[in-house]
Design an enzyme around this catalytic site. Sequence first.
Site: not given
Ligand code: AHR
Length: 528
Positions: A60, A379, A325, A277, A205-206, A105
Amino acid sequence: MTISRRRFLSNLGWVGAPLVVRSGFGMVWRAQARSAARVSLDLERRRAVMDRRLLGAFLEHLGRAVYGGVYEPGSRLADSNGFRKDVMAEIRELGVPIMRYPGGNFVSGYHWLDGVGPKEKRPTVLDRAWNSIETNQFGTNEFIQWCRLVGTEPLLAVNLGSGTPEEAAALVEYCNVDKGTRWSELRRQHGFPEPHNVRYWCLGNEMDGPWQIGHMTAREYGRKAADAARQMRVLDRNLQLIACGSSSPSMPTWLVWDREVLEECYDVVDAISLHRYFSNAAGDSRRFVALNLSMERQILEVIAVCDYVRGLRRTRKRLWLSFDEWNVWYRERSGDGKRQFAPRLLEEIYNLEDALLVGGCLNTLLRQAERVRVACLAQIVNVIAPLVTNESGVLRQTIYYPYAWALKHARGAVLEPLIECETYEAAEAGTAPYVDIAATWDESARQAALFILNRDLDAERELRLEWRTAPARVLGCETLTGPDLKAVNTFEQPKRVVPQPWEAPAPGALMVLRLPPRSYTLLRLGFA
Ligand code: AHR
């Protein structure tokens, strides 16, 4: 003392009644509690054929991921394109099959036209996702060139936040149409006569997140995604399009979002995304190393929603999942770049327990490979990443190792081992078996690989492998472990947490392996 022991079948469900043992003789029962795990394996009993894209990663425009990570003109480590040669060598060696780009993001405020054409004419802008300066010196064409050099397939995300479906379609035209149209001719003018032929695309994205530029309701997003998908498919009928699913099971709109989005766009997309995450902010490592089981549940719940909407639509079409992700991320959470260029953001330092959970997550993804076709470790470099750069080189963080093992050795079919193993209660992760296994079988090479997590943080565990067809050779056995769950690798001490050879049993129909406490082990076997 109370010990609960259950039979755990294939990590999918329970069979048999729980056996509860009570005793005042703690030590005696403790020895019994650490009974061997039994695994029965049959090369013919298969769950799925894995798509290698299951082991992808993510790059990213964020912090030092692009600038200072993969692109650093002026560095003595850069090639004539400005690409870091040491980073390219690492990624080439890993063999990452697919790379998601440019966000995250970031993509929801990104205008791809800013990042193509003569570099001196590209604008420097403020990236509002990470409050950072974006020079646009690295853009779509540089990314595609870099992908070809490192041997990975691009997975491009389009901006459905501040961007329009028309801009998204224009990017597909720019990348994939040969010639004779406005945007394909622009690409040719920019020095790329051949189309890039990008097949996999994320539709935003999201978009369920209030933090996302252009955040909207599920119905609004579903319609916008459908509009973009229809326009993009006119340019290229071979696209694989991924709609934004819920960004986490912790979202208040979890699953409702996915259902509503799919009710709007099911017929024109191929897949839905999942993100996750993991955190050990609570400092409970027993729970933490079991969290891949909640990832597994997340996958099963999203599959259920996809198939529910499929039923509503009375269609034969079945969606696949893109877990685009996933990682451990909880220490370096500030996303404020303070209007700096390439600020140090999200530079999470990974320890041994993080690597154990990453290993567990890889096991989960392998087990769910029938529906999860694409997944991206988030990432790849500097930002929540297995690789970290400084001015003189690259460091492999702890999480590099389980990821590298899967990339190198998980091939072919994913087997369905039957597992009988002692369990423990791991809060929201549920009832967790101490031993977590994924196994792959590469028929052409006649090789199997076993990826084994021992969640017992205190004691060795015995693992009895019972093969229907006995292996002929042990090709290798290594383990990632250590006395300190919090141990990390640094530029000064890069080898504190690295795999070490481990004693393998002789090949045969019954193989008894001792798993070190708090470990992730790779066992490779050859068959006649
Ligand atoms: O990977 C970091 C961020 O985590 C990404 O930009 C977003 O998609 C997620 O919230």
